[in-house]
Design a protein around this motif. Structure first.
Motif, PDB file in Angstrom:
ATOM      1  N   VAL A 213       0.845  -1.195   0.000  1.00 35.27           N
ATOM      2  CA  VAL A 213       0.000   0.000   0.000  1.00 35.27           C
ATOM      3  C   VAL A 213       0.880   1.245   0.000  1.00 35.27           C
ATOM      4  O   VAL A 213       1.855   1.322   0.756  1.00 35.27           O
ATOM      5  CB  VAL A 213      -0.924   0.039   1.235  1.00 35.27           C
ATOM      6  N   TYR A 214       0.529   2.213  -0.847  1.00 33.69           N
ATOM      7  CA  TYR A 214       1.184   3.522  -0.842  1.00 33.69           C
ATOM      8  C   TYR A 214       0.124   4.572  -0.519  1.00 33.69           C
ATOM      9  O   TYR A 214      -0.937   4.599  -1.125  1.00 33.69           O
ATOM     10  CB  TYR A 214       1.821   3.826  -2.195  1.00 33.69           C
ATOM     11  N   SER A 228      -7.444  18.919   2.866  1.00 31.82           N
ATOM     12  CA  SER A 228      -6.378  18.178   2.204  1.00 31.82           C
ATOM     13  C   SER A 228      -6.962  17.103   1.305  1.00 31.82           C
ATOM     14  O   SER A 228      -8.142  16.752   1.412  1.00 31.82           O
ATOM     15  CB  SER A 228      -5.451  17.548   3.253  1.00 31.82           C
ATOM     16  N   THR A 229      -6.137  16.574   0.429  1.00 32.82           N
ATOM     17  CA  THR A 229      -6.547  15.502  -0.482  1.00 32.82           C
ATOM     18  C   THR A 229      -5.788  14.233  -0.143  1.00 32.82           C
ATOM     19  O   THR A 229      -4.567  14.245  -0.015  1.00 32.82           O
ATOM     20  CB  THR A 229      -6.281  15.875  -1.943  1.00 32.82           C
ATOM     21  N   SER A 230      -6.513  13.137   0.036  1.00 33.14           N
ATOM     22  CA  SER A 230      -5.920  11.827   0.318  1.00 33.14           C
ATOM     23  C   SER A 230      -5.814  11.016  -0.965  1.00 33.14           C
ATOM     24  O   SER A 230      -6.665  11.117  -1.853  1.00 33.14           O
ATOM     25  CB  SER A 230      -6.772  11.045   1.325  1.00 33.14           C
ATOM     26  N   GLY A 231      -4.788  10.180  -1.038  1.00 35.24           N
ATOM     27  CA  GLY A 231      -4.654   9.258  -2.161  1.00 35.24           C
ATOM     28  C   GLY A 231      -3.973   7.982  -1.712  1.00 35.24           C
ATOM     29  O   GLY A 231      -3.073   8.014  -0.871  1.00 35.24           O
ATOM     30  N   TYR A 232      -4.430   6.854  -2.230  1.00 37.45           N
ATOM     31  CA  TYR A 232      -3.745   5.600  -1.918  1.00 37.45           C
ATOM     32  C   TYR A 232      -3.799   4.649  -3.111  1.00 37.45           C
ATOM     33  O   TYR A 232      -4.681   4.754  -3.984  1.00 37.45           O
ATOM     34  CB  TYR A 232      -4.318   4.918  -0.672  1.00 37.45           C
ATOM     35  N   LEU A 233      -2.831   3.735  -3.139  1.00 36.17           N
ATOM     36  CA  LEU A 233      -2.737   2.682  -4.141  1.00 36.17           C
ATOM     37  C   LEU A 233      -2.517   1.362  -3.417  1.00 36.17           C
ATOM     38  O   LEU A 233      -1.684   1.290  -2.512  1.00 36.17           O
ATOM     39  CB  LEU A 233      -1.568   2.929  -5.100  1.00 36.17           C
ATOM     40  N   ALA A 341       1.676   7.279  -5.036  1.00 39.83           N
ATOM     41  CA  ALA A 341       0.401   7.865  -4.633  1.00 39.83           C
ATOM     42  C   ALA A 341       0.433   9.386  -4.719  1.00 39.83           C
ATOM     43  O   ALA A 341      -0.612  10.032  -4.601  1.00 39.83           O
ATOM     44  CB  ALA A 341       0.051   7.428  -3.217  1.00 39.83           C
ATOM     45  N   ASP A 342       1.613   9.952  -4.947  1.00 40.29           N
ATOM     46  CA  ASP A 342       1.751  11.409  -5.045  1.00 40.29           C
ATOM     47  C   ASP A 342       0.876  11.977  -6.158  1.00 40.29           C
ATOM     48  O   ASP A 342       0.308  13.062  -6.025  1.00 40.29           O
ATOM     49  CB  ASP A 342       3.220  11.761  -5.283  1.00 40.29           C
ATOM     50  N   ILE A 343       0.733  11.235  -7.263  1.00 39.22           N
ATOM     51  CA  ILE A 343      -0.036  11.769  -8.385  1.00 39.22           C
ATOM     52  C   ILE A 343      -1.546  11.672  -8.160  1.00 39.22           C
ATOM     53  O   ILE A 343      -2.326  12.108  -9.002  1.00 39.22           O
ATOM     54  CB  ILE A 343       0.341  11.081  -9.719  1.00 39.22           C
ATOM     55  N   LEU A 344      -1.949  11.122  -7.016  1.00 35.43           N
ATOM     56  CA  LEU A 344      -3.366  11.075  -6.669  1.00 35.43           C
ATOM     57  C   LEU A 344      -3.770  12.217  -5.743  1.00 35.43           C
ATOM     58  O   LEU A 344      -4.912  12.276  -5.280  1.00 35.43           O
ATOM     59  CB  LEU A 344      -3.709   9.747  -5.989  1.00 35.43           C
ATOM     60  N   THR A 345      -2.827  13.130  -5.464  1.00 36.51           N
ATOM     61  CA  THR A 345      -3.124  14.195  -4.493  1.00 36.51           C
ATOM     62  C   THR A 345      -2.982  15.600  -5.055  1.00 36.51           C
ATOM     63  O   THR A 345      -3.500  16.544  -4.462  1.00 36.51           O
ATOM     64  CB  THR A 345      -2.191  14.070  -3.272  1.00 36.51           C
ATOM     65  N   LYS A 346      -2.324  15.767  -6.191  1.00 35.31           N
ATOM     66  CA  LYS A 346      -2.113  17.118  -6.738  1.00 35.31           C
ATOM     67  C   LYS A 346      -1.677  17.028  -8.200  1.00 35.31           C
ATOM     68  O   LYS A 346      -1.245  15.964  -8.663  1.00 35.31           O
ATOM     69  CB  LYS A 346      -1.068  17.865  -5.917  1.00 35.31           C
ATOM     70  N   PRO A 347      -1.735  18.157  -8.925  1.00 32.08           N
ATOM     71  CA  PRO A 347      -1.274  18.172 -10.321  1.00 32.08           C
ATOM     72  C   PRO A 347       0.253  18.223 -10.369  1.00 32.08           C
ATOM     73  O   PRO A 347       0.850  19.285 -10.232  1.00 32.08           O
ATOM     74  CB  PRO A 347      -1.891  19.455 -10.896  1.00 32.08           C
TER      75      PRO A 347
END
Length: 362
Positions: A213-214, A228-233, A341-347
C-alpha cells in the motif's frame, strides 16, 4: 404480488435472495467479505453484479458443468469467455499469463458524445501545477452537461484508469457552478483520453500474494475549504487492484494529521482487501504500508510523539494501532520522490507524472 417484476425497486433484492438460496443449496459458500462472491470446495468462483454473472474455475469442464446446473434453475444467456463486462474490456496474454483491463470501447463512446471535436492528445490529464477554485453561480456554464461528462469520467477513473483519479475527483467538486476554467480542465482530460485509449491496468498470475500500500496527502491543497486531499494505491503482488483520490472531510491542522487521515482511509480499504484474499487462500496475507511522512509513522507506532499535538487524533484511528500491534500491518517510510500515490493528491510536474504512471497503468 407473488412475483418480483423486472424493473421494480424491490426486484434486485428478491433476485439476489433467490440466487443466494440456490447457491447455498448446491453447496457453495458466500464470502463474508463480499456478499456478491460465492465459492465452492473445487476452487470455483461466482461473482454477481445484479443479473450479470462471471464464473471462473480450475478447468473449462467444471465451468461448463456448472453452467448447465444453474441453467436448469434459471433462464440464462451464456456469452462465452469473458471479453467485455460492465464497460470493461478483458485482453488475455496466454504466454505471459496476464489479463489487461481497459475501457477502450467505453472511452470511444464517451469521446463521440463529449469530445467529437478533439483532434490532438495531451501528455497529462491536468495541467501541471494548475489551481482550480469555485466561482459564483452566475458564472455557471452548461451545468447539466458538465455533470454528465464528470459522471462518465468517474466511472472510468474508478474502473481501470487510476491515472485519472485525482483529476476527476478535483473536477467533481465544481458540480454546482462549473465555469470556463473547469470546462477547460475537462477538455484537457478528453485530450488526454484521445491519446491514451488503450491504457489500462495489468493483472498477472500471483505467486506470493503479498499486499503493498502507498499512501499520500496534499496538505490544505483545496483553495476553497483548505482541506487536504488523500490518495492511496493498493497492490497485490505487482498488480494494482484498488485506488482512491478524495478530498478529506475535515480540515487537517498539520501535514502530519493530513497524512494520518490519508493512511487511515488506505488501511480501512486494505483490511477489506486482505480479508478477501486471505479468505480465498485460507491463510493470512502480509500487508506492507508505505508513507512518506515520518511523523505519521511515529504517531502510529507510538514513538517520539508529542501528545499535545496529536491527542485529538487518537480516538479516530485506534483500530489502526491495534492492527499494527497484532502485526497484520507493517508501516514503512518511503521517499516522497518514490511514492506513486503522489499523483493522486495534486497536479504534479510532467516528469513526475511520466515516472509514476508506469507503476499505475500499462
Amino acid at each position: 404480488l407473488f412475483k418480483a417484476l423486472y424493473g421494480l425497486e424491490d426486484a434486485p433484492k428478491r433476485w439476489y435472495e433467490t440466487l443466494t438460496e440456490f447457491m447455498l443449496q448446491i453447496g457453495w459458500e458466500r464470502s463474508i467479505w463480499d456478499e456478491c462472491v460465492f465459492a465452492n470446495v473445487n476452487g470455483m468462483r461466482l461473482m454477481v453484479y445484479v443479473d450479470d454473472i462471471i464464473i471462473s474455475g480450475p478447468s473449462r469442464r467444471m465451468v461448463d458443468e456448472f453452467v448447465v446446473e444453474i441453467g436448469k434453475r434459471f433462464e440464462i444467456r451464456v456469452l462465452g469467455s469473458l471479453t467485455y463486462f460492465l464497460g470493461i474490456n478483458f485482453d488475455y496474454d496466454q504466454d505471459k499469463g496476464t489479463i489487461k483491463l481497459t475501457q477502450k470501447t467505453y472511452i470511444q463512446k464517451l469521446m463521440s458524445k463529449f469530445g467529437s471535436d478533439v483532434t490532438h492528445g495531451a501528455p497529462t490529464p491536468i495541467v501541471p501545477g494548475i489551481k482550480l477554485h469555485s466561482e459564483d453561480a452566475e458564472n455557471a456554464v452548461r451545468k447539466d452537461e458538465y455533470r454528465s461528462v464528470i459522471a462518465s469520467l468517474i466511472y472510468l477513473s474508478t474502473g481501470t484508469r487510476p491515472d485519472l483519479a485525482f483529476t476527476v475527483s478535483l473536477l467533481s467538486r465544481f458540480f454546482d457552478a462549473p465555469a470556463d476554467q473547469h470546462w477547460a480542465a475537462v477538455r484537457r482530460v478528453l485530450q488526454y483520453l484521445y491519446s491514451s485509449m488503450d491504457v489500462g491496468i495489468l493483472l498477472g498470475a500471483g505467486e506470493n500474494f503479498y499486499i503493498t500500500v502507498y499512501s499520500d496527502s496534499d496538505w490544505a491543497g483545496d483553495l476553497d475549504l483548505r482541506r487536504s486531499t488523500s490518495g492511496y494505491l493498493i497492490y497485490v503482488d505487482e498488480a494494482l487492484v484498488s485506488w482512491n483520490s478524495k478530498r478529506q472531510s475535515i480540515v487537517a491542522l498539520s501535514s502530519t494529521e493530513a497524512e494520518y487521515v490519508a493512511v487511515t482511509e488506505a488501511i480501512k480499504e486494505v483490511i477489506w482487501c486482505q480479508g478477501v484474499i486471505s479468505e480465498a487462500l485460507k491463510t493470512t496475507v502480509e500487508v506492507q504500508v508505505f508513507v512518506d511522512n515520518l511523523p505519521t509513522i511515529n504517531v502510529l507506532n507510538k514513538t517520539k510523539v508529542s501528545k499535545g499535538r496529536t491527542k485529538h487524533m487518537d480516538v479516530r484511528c485506534k483500530f489502526i494501532e491495534q492492527h499494527i500491534k497484532e502485526g497484520t500491518i507493517v508501516l514503512n517510510k518511503v521517499d516522497g520522490t518514490e511514492n506513486p500515490a503522489d499523483i493522486l493528491t495534486k497536479p504534479v510536474a510532467l516528469s513526475v507524472f511520466r515516472k509514476m504512471i508506469k507503476r499505475l497503468v500499462e
